[in-house]
Design an enzyme around this catalytic site. Structure first.
Site, PDB file in Angstrom:
ATOM      1  N   HIS A 175     -19.715 -50.613 -28.085  1.00  0.00           N
ATOM      2  CA  HIS A 175     -20.585 -50.549 -26.912  1.00  0.00           C
ATOM      3  C   HIS A 175     -19.924 -51.060 -25.632  1.00  0.00           C
ATOM      4  O   HIS A 175     -20.357 -50.719 -24.529  1.00  0.00           O
ATOM      5  CB  HIS A 175     -21.831 -51.385 -27.199  1.00  0.00           C
ATOM      6  CG  HIS A 175     -22.935 -51.214 -26.227  1.00  0.00           C
ATOM      7  ND1 HIS A 175     -23.784 -50.136 -26.231  1.00  0.00           N
ATOM      8  CD2 HIS A 175     -23.352 -52.000 -25.191  1.00  0.00           C
ATOM      9  CE1 HIS A 175     -24.673 -50.252 -25.267  1.00  0.00           C
ATOM     10  NE2 HIS A 175     -24.436 -51.373 -24.618  1.00  0.00           N
ATOM     11  N   TYR A 206     -35.165 -53.755 -17.745  1.00  0.00           N
ATOM     12  CA  TYR A 206     -35.892 -53.007 -18.775  1.00  0.00           C
ATOM     13  C   TYR A 206     -37.338 -52.785 -18.348  1.00  0.00           C
ATOM     14  O   TYR A 206     -37.883 -51.691 -18.516  1.00  0.00           O
ATOM     15  CB  TYR A 206     -35.834 -53.761 -20.110  1.00  0.00           C
ATOM     16  CG  TYR A 206     -34.486 -53.705 -20.774  1.00  0.00           C
ATOM     17  CD1 TYR A 206     -34.224 -52.796 -21.802  1.00  0.00           C
ATOM     18  CD2 TYR A 206     -33.457 -54.552 -20.380  1.00  0.00           C
ATOM     19  CE1 TYR A 206     -32.987 -52.741 -22.406  1.00  0.00           C
ATOM     20  CE2 TYR A 206     -32.214 -54.503 -20.984  1.00  0.00           C
ATOM     21  CZ  TYR A 206     -31.976 -53.590 -21.996  1.00  0.00           C
ATOM     22  OH  TYR A 206     -30.745 -53.533 -22.589  1.00  0.00           O
ATOM     23  N   ASP A 248     -23.665 -48.061 -21.001  1.00  0.00           N
ATOM     24  CA  ASP A 248     -24.999 -48.635 -21.165  1.00  0.00           C
ATOM     25  C   ASP A 248     -25.852 -48.278 -19.947  1.00  0.00           C
ATOM     26  O   ASP A 248     -25.931 -47.119 -19.568  1.00  0.00           O
ATOM     27  CB  ASP A 248     -24.880 -50.148 -21.386  1.00  0.00           C
ATOM     28  CG  ASP A 248     -26.194 -50.791 -21.804  1.00  0.00           C
ATOM     29  OD1 ASP A 248     -26.588 -50.624 -22.964  1.00  0.00           O
ATOM     30  OD2 ASP A 248     -26.828 -51.448 -20.963  1.00  0.00           O
TER      31      ASP A 248
END
Length: 437
Positions: free
Chosen positions: A410, A339, A211
């Site tokens: 993931h 983010y 990730d």
């Protein structure tokens, strides 16, 4: 095997020689020194746990359509069962004790107190390995692989397969401190990890990422090629997923239109929120353990490889331990800010994706160990064009290892620990004999 033994012995020898050349100095451990590395144990106050239980006992849930499933987000029936288990059966103290079995430390880097696991092998020639995760994950992602990596003999492997592992929590994540200013983007975090490995005395080390950790580990390899000997990633990206076949026309009903852009948008709402208004979302994540668990667990459901039953790959204890790390540290908002920082790191905001790819080609030997359901791909089959994917990865990396696993998602080190560890070991053996470009 001989090549790998020579490889780690070279790492150990170079580390000793460079330490001697610098006067044999070691990282400072003086209390109060900003460069000190001090032992740390997780000790959540009883008052925090009592407040959590009170909030769980007073939970109020949103309504849901009878047939909603997970289409609209976190399934209500599953969330209620998870919260009930959290309130009545989950034992944080047992999980805390399990995490505290690992050697943990804190150190201040670039103005932030960084929490990290630093578990050493008994083998003095072990390869140092930096393990990086992303959101919404934590140090929990690597809990199952620390033992096999640091003590392979106890798991039926040879001592030559041992590593020293370093697992840091990113700024704003878990038990690390929270930045008090803008700008802690992936490039800055990568520079922090280069400092961390130097502070620990490692002059040759490997790196792995999943990730956010993939992009950050890539930047570490680009920033520190003199010390990074090999880079392993949970997938290196590649070609676009294969287009799904249109279903046969049933009677007069037109076949549904498959729009990959719409499918992607359906699953990327969280990115838009966290890369634009993380503080708005963060108030709910900080005030409600139900809201926090709903926000996080929906991603674990959507990004893992299962047939609709999340607990075929994770236990409730594993899911909740990851969530509670966010809760007791109040890091729902501070972790989401990565983010925003990434989307604005070029002077932004960027028009769409917050993921800014590092520039430059990685020169160190690189391995890609991809897992088929790492992201929201349930509406689009995994690309099976491995040659195209490999060619795409080779434009960015000195690729010496490329594998697509038969299953997994993931959070592979927690979801499929054996596959993950085997791929790490295979890659580092291959990297030992790889030629640099």
């Amino acid at each position: 095997m001989a090549a790998f033994l020579a490889f780690v012995q070279t790492v150990h020898t170079q580390r000793a020689e460079e330490s001697a050349a610098s006067g044999g100095s070691r990282p400072s451990t003086r209390p109060g020194d900003l460069q000190s590395v001090v032992p740390f144990k997780i000790q959540v106050p009883n008052a925090v746990l009592a407040d959590l239980k009170r909030r769980l006992s007073q939970a109020r849930f949103a309504d849901e359509f009878p047939d909603a499933g997970w289409d609209y987000g976190t399934n209500l029936a599953y969330l209620k069962s998870l919260i009930e288990y959290w309130r009545d059966k989950y034992d944080w103290r047992a999980q805390e004790k399990q995490l505290n079995a690992f050697d943990q430390f804190k150190t201040n880097i670039d103005g932030v107190d960084i929490h990290f696991i630093h578990q050493r092998s008994k083998n003095p020639n072990s390869m140092p390995l930096l393990l990086l995760n992303g959101w919404p994950s934590s140090i929990m992602e690597y809990e199952k692989v620390i033992g096999p990596l640091t003590d392979p003999v106890a798991y039926g492997r040879g001592v030559e397969d041992s590593f020293n592992v370093v697992i840091p929590a990113m700024p704003g994540f878990g038990f690390s401190g929270k930045p008090r200013e803008r700008g802690y983007d992936p490039a800055r975090i990568a520079r922090m990890w280069v400092q961390l490995m130097a502070r620990l005395g490692y002059t040759r080390y490997g790196a792995h990422g999943s990730d956010w950790g993939s992009g950050i580990a890539t930047r570490v390899a680009l920033d520190d090629p003199a010390h990074v000997v090999a880079l392993h990633l949970a997938g290196c990206g590649g070609g676009a997923p294969a287009a799904p076949a249109a279903p046969a026309n049933a009677g007069n009903q037109a076949p549904p239109i498959v729009n990959n852009a719409v499918n992607a948008a359906h699953n990327l709402g969280y990115q838009e929120i966290q890369s634009t208004k993380p503080q708005t979302l963060g108030q709910g994540l900080s005030d409600s353990p139900v809201g926090l668990s709903s926000w996080i667990v929906e991603k674990w459901y959507g990004w893992s490889d299962h047939d609709g039953d999340l607990e075929k790959v994770f236990t409730k204890d594993e899911l909740l331990t990851n969530v509670i790390i966010y809760w007791v540290t109040n890091s729902g908002a501070s972790s989401a800010r990565i983010y925003y920082e990434s989307r604005h790191m070029l002077g932004g905001p960027l028009p769409s994706s917050p993921f800014v790819q590092p520039t430059g080609r990685v020169s160190v030997p690189t391995g890609c160990g991809a897992f088929p359901l790492q992201y929201d791909r349930r509406a689009t089959p995994l690309s099976t064009n491995t040659e195209a994917d490999r060619t795409a990865a080779e434009t960015r990396y000195n690729l010496v290892h490329f594998t697509t696993m038969p299953h997994g998602g993931h959070f592979p080190a927690l979801e499929q620990p054996k596959l993950w560890v085997d791929d790490i070991r295979t890659f580092f053996h291959e990297a030992a004999t790889a030629k640099k470009p």
